[in-house]
Design a protein around this motif. Structure first.
Motif, mmCIF file in Angstrom:
data_model
loop_
_atom_site.group_PDB
_atom_site.id
_atom_site.type_symbol
_atom_site.label_atom_id
_atom_site.label_comp_id
_atom_site.label_asym_id
_atom_site.label_seq_id
_atom_site.Cartn_x
_atom_site.Cartn_y
_atom_site.Cartn_z
ATOM 1 N N GLU A 76 0.809 -1.223 0.000
ATOM 2 C CA GLU A 76 0.000 0.000 0.000
ATOM 3 C C GLU A 76 0.839 1.268 0.000
ATOM 4 N N THR A 77 1.985 1.205 0.677
ATOM 5 C CA THR A 77 2.697 2.456 0.944
ATOM 6 C C THR A 77 4.153 2.481 0.489
ATOM 7 N N ASN A 78 4.678 1.336 0.069
ATOM 8 C CA ASN A 78 6.120 1.286 -0.228
ATOM 9 C C ASN A 78 6.413 1.265 -1.719
ATOM 10 N N LYS A 79 7.652 1.591 -2.018
ATOM 11 C CA LYS A 79 8.123 1.457 -3.391
ATOM 12 C C LYS A 79 9.465 0.736 -3.388
ATOM 13 N N ILE A 80 9.701 -0.029 -4.430
ATOM 14 C CA ILE A 80 11.050 -0.553 -4.625
ATOM 15 C C ILE A 80 11.669 0.261 -5.750
ATOM 16 N N LEU A 81 12.813 0.869 -5.441
ATOM 17 C CA LEU A 81 13.489 1.693 -6.439
ATOM 18 C C LEU A 81 14.677 0.941 -7.013
ATOM 19 N N THR A 82 14.887 1.119 -8.298
ATOM 20 C CA THR A 82 16.132 0.664 -8.887
ATOM 21 C C THR A 82 16.963 1.919 -9.141
ATOM 22 N N TYR B 258 20.636 3.598 -10.401
ATOM 23 C CA TYR B 258 21.941 3.380 -11.032
ATOM 24 C C TYR B 258 22.903 4.360 -10.377
ATOM 25 N N THR B 259 23.912 3.827 -9.703
ATOM 26 C CA THR B 259 24.787 4.680 -8.896
ATOM 27 C C THR B 259 26.200 4.740 -9.460
ATOM 28 N N ARG B 260 26.869 5.837 -9.136
ATOM 29 C CA ARG B 260 28.253 6.002 -9.564
ATOM 30 C C ARG B 260 29.170 4.996 -8.843
ATOM 31 N N GLU B 261 28.889 4.757 -7.565
ATOM 32 C CA GLU B 261 29.810 3.970 -6.738
ATOM 33 C C GLU B 261 29.666 2.463 -6.892
ATOM 34 N N ILE B 262 28.418 1.975 -7.010
ATOM 35 C CA ILE B 262 28.240 0.517 -7.021
ATOM 36 C C ILE B 262 27.345 0.022 -8.151
ATOM 37 N N GLY B 263 27.147 0.850 -9.158
ATOM 38 C CA GLY B 263 26.330 0.405 -10.280
ATOM 39 C C GLY B 263 24.860 0.312 -9.901
ATOM 40 N N LYS B 264 24.184 -0.692 -10.423
ATOM 41 C CA LYS B 264 22.740 -0.804 -10.210
ATOM 42 C C LYS B 264 22.428 -1.498 -8.878
ATOM 43 N N ILE B 265 21.506 -0.903 -8.120
ATOM 44 C CA ILE B 265 21.054 -1.549 -6.878
ATOM 45 C C ILE B 265 19.545 -1.386 -6.723
ATOM 46 N N GLY B 266 18.945 -2.320 -6.012
ATOM 47 C CA GLY B 266 17.522 -2.220 -5.678
ATOM 48 C C GLY B 266 17.385 -1.849 -4.212
ATOM 49 N N VAL B 267 16.514 -0.891 -3.926
ATOM 50 C CA VAL B 267 16.291 -0.505 -2.523
ATOM 51 C C VAL B 267 14.802 -0.340 -2.227
ATOM 52 N N MET B 268 14.443 -0.736 -1.048
ATOM 53 C CA MET B 268 13.073 -0.545 -0.581
ATOM 54 C C MET B 268 12.942 0.862 -0.006
ATOM 55 N N ALA B 269 11.950 1.617 -0.510
ATOM 56 C CA ALA B 269 11.696 2.953 0.036
ATOM 57 C C ALA B 269 10.379 2.874 0.810
ATOM 58 N N ARG B 270 10.504 2.687 2.116
ATOM 59 C CA ARG B 270 9.307 2.501 2.946
ATOM 60 C C ARG B 270 8.512 3.792 3.082
ATOM 61 N N GLY B 271 7.230 3.700 2.787
ATOM 62 C CA GLY B 271 6.365 4.861 2.922
ATOM 63 C C GLY B 271 6.400 5.817 1.729
ATOM 64 N N ALA B 272 7.185 5.468 0.707
ATOM 65 C CA ALA B 272 7.391 6.416 -0.408
ATOM 66 C C ALA B 272 6.126 6.698 -1.222
ATOM 67 N N VAL C 282 21.810 4.565 1.745
ATOM 68 C CA VAL C 282 21.191 3.248 1.624
ATOM 69 C C VAL C 282 21.869 2.217 2.514
ATOM 70 N N GLN C 283 21.042 1.310 2.995
ATOM 71 C CA GLN C 283 21.553 0.195 3.766
ATOM 72 C C GLN C 283 21.666 -0.974 2.792
ATOM 73 N N ILE C 284 22.871 -1.493 2.645
ATOM 74 C CA ILE C 284 23.074 -2.530 1.646
ATOM 75 C C ILE C 284 23.417 -3.842 2.299
ATOM 76 N N GLY C 285 22.649 -4.858 1.961
ATOM 77 C CA GLY C 285 22.956 -6.194 2.468
ATOM 78 C C GLY C 285 23.150 -7.125 1.295
ATOM 79 N N SER C 286 22.838 -8.395 1.491
ATOM 80 C CA SER C 286 23.031 -9.336 0.384
ATOM 81 C C SER C 286 21.870 -9.255 -0.605
ATOM 82 N N GLY C 287 20.691 -8.909 -0.135
ATOM 83 C CA GLY C 287 19.546 -8.831 -1.026
ATOM 84 C C GLY C 287 19.170 -7.390 -1.337
ATOM 85 N N LEU C 288 17.865 -7.138 -1.222
ATOM 86 C CA LEU C 288 17.352 -5.795 -1.465
ATOM 87 C C LEU C 288 17.812 -4.844 -0.357
#
Ligand SMILES: [Zn+2]
Length: 252
Positions: free
Chosen positions: A21-27, A29-43, A64-70
């Motif tokens: 209902e309230t979240n988005k997953i963003l993709t 493209y970053t200068r430092e680590i290339g492409k990453i997926g992040v959860m934007a809670r409440g976005a 961003v908080q980066i782990g092994s997954g999203l």
């Protein structure tokens, strides 16, 4: 628990997907680590502090908080919203194609600062109102290698001759001279201007590109050659590309 790493990155939102209902997953493209997926809670909530940074084309700094997954988006700070890209139908259609192509051709967490810079500059110039068609052709030419396509653009693809009359052979993957025309029954006829531009777009740094004006018929040839290469070798069918082709009929 998988350990999580908090990082500040410079990036561009190249895709958003609603999540619940309230979240988005963003993709991003970053200068430092290339492409990453992040959860934007409440976005998806209008009053969330992540809402404005969670729009496609937003260029900014992201914590961003980066782990092994999203990953998880903690904070974002807009450097430029690229408003022009969002508010103009044509610009946004070209921009949508650029970011979808980037998304489809890249793997996560593969650093490529050169590609980041190219993506940024291309969107920046489209946003500024430079010729979006030409910028898109340049981007496509530069993405060929990332798509695993290596056209031969310095002489005939078959006999290496650099003199004579030339056409483009999608099947052979490059320019082909009149001595070798018989090798490909589906040659694309091109003018010397198109030949020169294909080579220029493939090799030149975008920020070194001056003002170029290109005739309509040359643009058509560029489009035919580049689209045929992608159709034949990339294996991609992009929604944004189909939309661009439809828009083409209304181009001012
Ligand atoms: Zn030849």
């Amino acid at each position: 628990m998988v350990s999580q790493l908090l990082r500040k990155v410079e990036g561009i939102v190249i895709r958003t997907n609603d999540y619940g209902e309230t979240n988005k997953i963003l993709t991003l493209y970053t200068r430092e680590i290339g492409k990453i997926g992040v959860m934007a809670r409440g976005a998806k909530k209008p009053q969330s502090r992540l809402t404005s940074v969670s729009q496609v084309f937003t260029y900014g700094h992201f914590l961003v908080q980066i782990g092994s997954g999203l990953g998880t988006l903690q904070q974002g700070e807009i450097i430029s919203p690229f408003r022009g890209l969002r508010e103009d139908l044509f610009k946004s259609a070209y921009g949508a194609y650029i970011v979808e192509l980037t998304d489809k051709l890249t793997d996560e967490k593969k650093t490529n600062p050169y590609l980041f810079e190219l993506l940024y500059q291309t969107l920046y110039f489209i946003n500024e109102g430079l010729d979006q068609e030409i910028l898109t052709y340049i981007y496509e030419m530069k993405m060929l290698n990332i798509a695993g396509i290596y056209p031969k653009l310095d002489g005939c693809v078959s006999c290496s001759n650099i003199e004579g009359k030339f056409a483009f052979s999608v099947r052979e993957g490059g320019f082909i001279c009149h001595r070798c025309f018989h090798l490909d029954p589906h040659l694309i006829p091109i003018s010397p201007a198109t030949m020169k531009l294909l080579r220029l777009f493939y090799y030149i740094d975008l920020h070194r590109l001056g003002k170029i004006s290109v005739k309509e018929e040359t643009k058509k040839e560029l489009k035919t050659v580049i689209s045929s290469l992608y159709d034949e070798y990339s294996g991609l069918t992009l929604k944004s590309k189909r939309f661009l082709n439809q828009l083409d009929h209304f181009q001012p």
